[in-house]
Design a protein around this motif. Structure first.
Motif, PDB file in Angstrom:
ATOM      1  N   ILE A  75       0.836  -1.202   0.000  1.00 41.04           N
ATOM      2  CA  ILE A  75       0.000   0.000   0.000  1.00 41.04           C
ATOM      3  C   ILE A  75       0.869   1.249   0.000  1.00 41.04           C
ATOM      4  O   ILE A  75       0.585   2.221  -0.727  1.00 41.04           O
ATOM      5  N   GLN A  76       1.946   1.231   0.790  1.00 44.18           N
ATOM      6  CA  GLN A  76       2.828   2.402   0.829  1.00 44.18           C
ATOM      7  C   GLN A  76       3.515   2.613  -0.517  1.00 44.18           C
ATOM      8  O   GLN A  76       3.512   3.721  -1.066  1.00 44.18           O
ATOM      9  N   LEU A  77       4.112   1.564  -1.058  1.00 45.10           N
ATOM     10  CA  LEU A  77       4.892   1.700  -2.296  1.00 45.10           C
ATOM     11  C   LEU A  77       4.012   1.920  -3.522  1.00 45.10           C
ATOM     12  O   LEU A  77       4.310   2.775  -4.362  1.00 45.10           O
ATOM     13  N   ASP A  78       2.934   1.144  -3.641  1.00 41.88           N
ATOM     14  CA  ASP A  78       2.063   1.313  -4.808  1.00 41.88           C
ATOM     15  C   ASP A  78       1.383   2.676  -4.788  1.00 41.88           C
ATOM     16  O   ASP A  78       1.201   3.302  -5.837  1.00 41.88           O
ATOM     17  N   GLY A  79       1.024   3.134  -3.588  1.00 35.67           N
ATOM     18  CA  GLY A  79       0.414   4.455  -3.492  1.00 35.67           C
ATOM     19  C   GLY A  79       1.376   5.548  -3.917  1.00 35.67           C
ATOM     20  O   GLY A  79       1.008   6.475  -4.659  1.00 35.67           O
ATOM     21  N   LEU A  80       2.614   5.455  -3.449  1.00 39.30           N
ATOM     22  CA  LEU A  80       3.635   6.430  -3.841  1.00 39.30           C
ATOM     23  C   LEU A  80       3.865   6.395  -5.342  1.00 39.30           C
ATOM     24  O   LEU A  80       3.912   7.444  -6.005  1.00 39.30           O
ATOM     25  N   MET A 178      -8.838   2.698 -12.553  1.00 41.51           N
ATOM     26  CA  MET A 178      -8.425   3.243 -13.840  1.00 41.51           C
ATOM     27  C   MET A 178      -9.070   4.607 -14.098  1.00 41.51           C
ATOM     28  O   MET A 178      -8.387   5.557 -14.505  1.00 41.51           O
ATOM     29  N   ASP A 179     -10.369   4.726 -13.860  1.00 39.77           N
ATOM     30  CA  ASP A 179     -11.062   5.985 -14.129  1.00 39.77           C
ATOM     31  C   ASP A 179     -10.496   7.121 -13.290  1.00 39.77           C
ATOM     32  O   ASP A 179     -10.291   8.238 -13.796  1.00 39.77           O
ATOM     33  N   ALA A 180     -10.237   6.865 -12.012  1.00 42.05           N
ATOM     34  CA  ALA A 180      -9.679   7.910 -11.153  1.00 42.05           C
ATOM     35  C   ALA A 180      -8.269   8.277 -11.586  1.00 42.05           C
ATOM     36  O   ALA A 180      -7.877   9.449 -11.549  1.00 42.05           O
ATOM     37  N   THR A 181      -7.504   7.268 -12.029  1.00 45.22           N
ATOM     38  CA  THR A 181      -6.137   7.523 -12.480  1.00 45.22           C
ATOM     39  C   THR A 181      -6.134   8.363 -13.752  1.00 45.22           C
ATOM     40  O   THR A 181      -5.417   9.368 -13.853  1.00 45.22           O
ATOM     41  N   ALA A 189      -7.658   7.909  -6.594  1.00 39.35           N
ATOM     42  CA  ALA A 189      -7.036   6.728  -7.195  1.00 39.35           C
ATOM     43  C   ALA A 189      -6.259   5.932  -6.154  1.00 39.35           C
ATOM     44  O   ALA A 189      -6.356   4.696  -6.097  1.00 39.35           O
ATOM     45  N   VAL A 190      -5.499   6.618  -5.316  1.00 43.94           N
ATOM     46  CA  VAL A 190      -4.714   5.934  -4.285  1.00 43.94           C
ATOM     47  C   VAL A 190      -5.628   5.304  -3.246  1.00 43.94           C
ATOM     48  O   VAL A 190      -5.390   4.179  -2.793  1.00 43.94           O
ATOM     49  N   GLU A 191      -6.686   5.997  -2.879  1.00 45.98           N
ATOM     50  CA  GLU A 191      -7.630   5.438  -1.910  1.00 45.98           C
ATOM     51  C   GLU A 191      -8.272   4.159  -2.442  1.00 45.98           C
ATOM     52  O   GLU A 191      -8.386   3.156  -1.729  1.00 45.98           O
TER      53      GLU A 191
END
Length: 221
Positions: A75-80, A178-181, A189-191
């Motif tokens: 979660i930390q790395l993918d979110g970053l 995908m839509d949020a990104t 998107a991160v949430e």
């Protein structure tokens, strides 16, 4: 040989806790004992194989503790990585996400009606979609760290696939991310990505309990 063993472990074709007998592996792969030990040492360093003082090896067991730890750091790395990709990504990056999602949504989840785990084609499309999301983050080191964690999480994704059933709309989760990104809404998107990763942990914990997972996995060797 190392790649084949790694794949068998991640796909749960070699069940968690299964003993890896060196001479049997020599015969199966047609290689020397030195080659087998080198492969097992590499997989031990990756956390997929466990060695004891008597130099016997087994597939590393699965546990809620490891799953929670993997989920937290992912979660930390993918979110970053996703935040950075949204800030840096161009139209080619956007196109790669759409293409990866299209392939994933068109790939059958299961190889046949009786399968209990996701098909290999779906697993590859799933990995490609998640990589596409963060591919524009601009940090090869971050992507490399994240790749190792994603691979170690594969066994748990297989477990969650046994119990998802009607409780989870995986395609809907992917589409929302995908839509949020693509909308460049990094906080949302991160949430959504965080929730997506955490739900796998929650499903496995709720179904199999803790601290150790005792699971009837398909096709153990």
């Amino acid at each position: 040989m190392t790649a084949q063993l790694r794949g068998d472990i991640l796909r749960c074709q070699l069940a968690p806790g299964a003993r890896l007998r060196t001479m049997a592996l020599c015969k199966e792969f047609g290689v020397s004992l030195a080659v087998v030990r080198e492969a097992l040492s590499k997989l031990t360093a990756e956390g997929l194989v466990t060695a004891d003082p008597q130099r016997s090896f087994c597939v590393t067991p699965v546990s809620i503790g490891e799953l929670e730890d993997l989920t937290w750091i992912r979660i930390q790395l993918d979110g970053l990585a996703l935040r950075e990709a949204i800030a840096r990504g161009d139209v080619d990056w956007e196109t790669s996400i759409v293409a990866a999602f299209h392939r994933l949504s068109r790939t059958p989840h299961f190889s046949d009606a009786t399968a209990r785990t996701k098909s290999e084609d779906w697993a590859q499309a799933h990995a490609a979609f998640h990589l596409a999301l963060i591919s524009a983050c601009g940090s090869p080191s971050l992507l490399q760290l994240r790749e190792g964690l994603f691979a170690r999480s594969e066994r748990y994704r297989r477990l969650s696939g046994l119990v998802e059933g009607p409780r989870r709309d995986v395609e809907g989760e992917h589409r929302a991310i995908m839509d949020a990104t693509l909308g460049r809404n990094a906080p949302l998107a991160v949430e959504l990505l965080d929730r997506h990763l955490q739900l796998t942990t929650d499903l496995v914990r709720a179904t199999f309990g803790e601290p150790d997972l005792q699971v009837d996995l398909p096709r153990p060797r």
